[in-house]
Design a protein around this motif. Structure first.
Motif, PDB file in Angstrom:
ATOM      1  N   ARG A  57      45.864  35.657  40.985  1.00  0.00           N
ATOM      2  CA  ARG A  57      45.071  36.477  42.347  1.00  0.00           C
ATOM      3  C   ARG A  57      46.256  37.310  42.529  1.00  0.00           C
ATOM      4  NH1 ARG A  57      42.031  33.408  39.558  1.00  0.00           N
ATOM      5  NH2 ARG A  57      39.777  33.733  40.539  1.00  0.00           N
ATOM      6  N   HIS A  58      47.428  37.215  42.457  1.00  0.00           N
ATOM      7  CA  HIS A  58      48.454  38.103  42.951  1.00  0.00           C
ATOM      8  C   HIS A  58      48.544  39.227  41.924  1.00  0.00           C
ATOM      9  CE1 HIS A  58      51.096  36.025  46.253  1.00  0.00           C
ATOM     10  NE2 HIS A  58      50.272  35.056  45.692  1.00  0.00           N
ATOM     11  N   LEU A  59      48.198  38.946  40.589  1.00  0.00           N
ATOM     12  CA  LEU A  59      48.042  40.086  39.735  1.00  0.00           C
ATOM     13  C   LEU A  59      46.928  41.139  40.166  1.00  0.00           C
ATOM     14  CD1 LEU A  59      49.041  38.216  36.429  1.00  0.00           C
ATOM     15  CD2 LEU A  59      50.353  40.105  37.530  1.00  0.00           C
ATOM     16  N   LEU A  60      45.897  40.410  40.405  1.00  0.00           N
ATOM     17  CA  LEU A  60      44.843  41.094  40.963  1.00  0.00           C
ATOM     18  C   LEU A  60      45.108  41.972  42.058  1.00  0.00           C
ATOM     19  CD1 LEU A  60      41.918  38.733  41.093  1.00  0.00           C
ATOM     20  CD2 LEU A  60      42.054  40.587  39.393  1.00  0.00           C
ATOM     21  N   ARG A  61      46.063  41.631  42.777  1.00  0.00           N
ATOM     22  CA  ARG A  61      46.472  42.416  44.060  1.00  0.00           C
ATOM     23  C   ARG A  61      47.269  43.541  43.506  1.00  0.00           C
ATOM     24  NH1 ARG A  61      48.976  38.769  48.753  1.00  0.00           N
ATOM     25  NH2 ARG A  61      49.508  40.775  49.571  1.00  0.00           N
ATOM     26  N   GLU A  62      48.369  43.404  42.406  1.00  0.00           N
ATOM     27  CA  GLU A  62      49.059  44.368  41.838  1.00  0.00           C
ATOM     28  C   GLU A  62      48.193  45.397  41.181  1.00  0.00           C
ATOM     29  OE1 GLU A  62      52.261  44.796  41.477  1.00  0.00           O
ATOM     30  OE2 GLU A  62      53.091  43.096  42.487  1.00  0.00           O
ATOM     31  N   PHE A  63      46.799  45.148  40.894  1.00  0.00           N
ATOM     32  CA  PHE A  63      46.057  46.358  40.482  1.00  0.00           C
ATOM     33  C   PHE A  63      45.063  46.820  41.432  1.00  0.00           C
ATOM     34  CE2 PHE A  63      46.573  43.973  36.303  1.00  0.00           C
ATOM     35  CZ  PHE A  63      46.427  45.076  35.416  1.00  0.00           C
ATOM     36  N   GLY A  64      45.429  46.477  42.582  1.00  0.00           N
ATOM     37  CA  GLY A  64      44.571  46.573  43.809  1.00  0.00           C
ATOM     38  C   GLY A  64      43.377  46.205  44.106  1.00  0.00           C
ATOM     39  N   TYR A  65      43.011  44.848  43.617  1.00  0.00           N
ATOM     40  CA  TYR A  65      41.742  44.210  43.780  1.00  0.00           C
ATOM     41  C   TYR A  65      42.077  43.003  44.433  1.00  0.00           C
ATOM     42  CZ  TYR A  65      39.997  46.748  39.697  1.00  0.00           C
ATOM     43  OH  TYR A  65      39.659  47.607  38.961  1.00  0.00           O
ATOM     44  N   THR A  66      41.060  42.193  45.103  1.00  0.00           N
ATOM     45  CA  THR A  66      41.244  41.069  45.949  1.00  0.00           C
ATOM     46  C   THR A  66      40.330  39.873  45.202  1.00  0.00           C
ATOM     47  OG1 THR A  66      39.331  41.636  47.210  1.00  0.00           O
ATOM     48  CG2 THR A  66      41.578  42.392  48.174  1.00  0.00           C
ATOM     49  N   ASP A  67      40.498  38.840  45.507  1.00  0.00           N
ATOM     50  CA  ASP A  67      39.796  37.821  44.905  1.00  0.00           C
ATOM     51  C   ASP A  67      38.088  38.039  44.873  1.00  0.00           C
ATOM     52  OD1 ASP A  67      39.398  34.919  43.867  1.00  0.00           O
ATOM     53  OD2 ASP A  67      38.535  34.483  45.831  1.00  0.00           O
ATOM     54  N   PRO A  68      37.520  38.504  45.958  1.00  0.00           N
ATOM     55  CA  PRO A  68      36.109  38.563  45.862  1.00  0.00           C
ATOM     56  C   PRO A  68      35.860  39.786  45.071  1.00  0.00           C
ATOM     57  CG  PRO A  68      36.766  38.443  48.123  1.00  0.00           C
ATOM     58  CD  PRO A  68      38.027  38.633  47.258  1.00  0.00           C
TER      59      PRO A  68
END
Length: 208
Positions: A57-68
């Motif tokens: 989920r932290h990696l998703l944030r690095e891409f500009g995404y969130t869990d949903p």
């Protein structure tokens, strides 16, 4: 630890790797998980798996995404709501995510001698260029497994077998890349693959 490595594969494709050194609480604190994700992480028996899940989920944030922004289909393949392609992996203390405009797959594996014991389950064609006496036998086996696992994640089709349907073209460790093929139901698909090693782990990823 924040981001461990970021690789720009091409103009449409990026790989990001996280080294999981934080505690469960440190990883959880800044995240806003939707209820089903929270339920999933709380239901995991191992803290190692929990931390792996949260680091993704932290990696998703690095891409500009969130869990949903992330969801899974009936075969367990992850997707992003904006239509981009994603593949996810975690192994012990590392996790990785690849995001692209095209279908992709990624895998991280810990390099372990025991892969030699199960090699016959996923290696067939590759025995033409592999020898147990090779100094880098275990490392090359780990690359082959990682590439085939990445292909399997990309295709996400029940019934595909590593040994029978996936081929990895001969490579040397210094190359850092090779070609792989899927031969399935009278159709052939060609993929570019790349691999890298760090701290006793191997990361492989595939792109069309």
């Amino acid at each position: 630890m924040p981001l461990y490595k970021s690789i720009s594969v091409n103009s449409q494709t990026t790989v990001k790797i996280w080294k999981i050194e934080e505690s469960y609480d440190e990883l959880m604190k800044p995240l806003d998980l939707r209820p089903q994700s929270l339920q999933r992480v709380l239901g995991m028996k191992s803290e190692l798996h929990q931390r792996g899940f949260l680091s993704v989920r932290h990696l998703l944030r690095e891409f500009g995404y969130t869990d949903p922004d992330l969801f899974y289909d009936k075969n367990g393949k992850p997707h992003l709501k904006d239509g981009k392609h994603i593949s996810i992996t975690h192994s012990f203390t590392f996790s990785g995510v690849i995001v692209s405009e095209s279908p992709v797959g990624i895998d991280i594996e810990k390099q372990r001698e025991k892969i030699g014991i199960i090699a016959h389950k996923f290696v067939d064609y590759e025995y033409n260029y592999l020898k147990e006496t090779d100094e880098d036998y275990i490392r090359r086996l780990t690359v082959i497994w990682g590439i085939k696992e990445s292909l399997y994640k990309l295709f996400a089709t029940p019934g595909m077998l590593f040994r029978e349907h996936f081929l990895v073209i001969p490579f040397m460790m210094k190359d850092g890349n090779t070609i792989a093929w899927i031969d399935y139901k009278n159709k052939k698909y060609r993929y570019n693959t790349a691999f890298l090693e760090f701290e006793g782990f191997t990361c492989a990823y595939v792109v069309p």
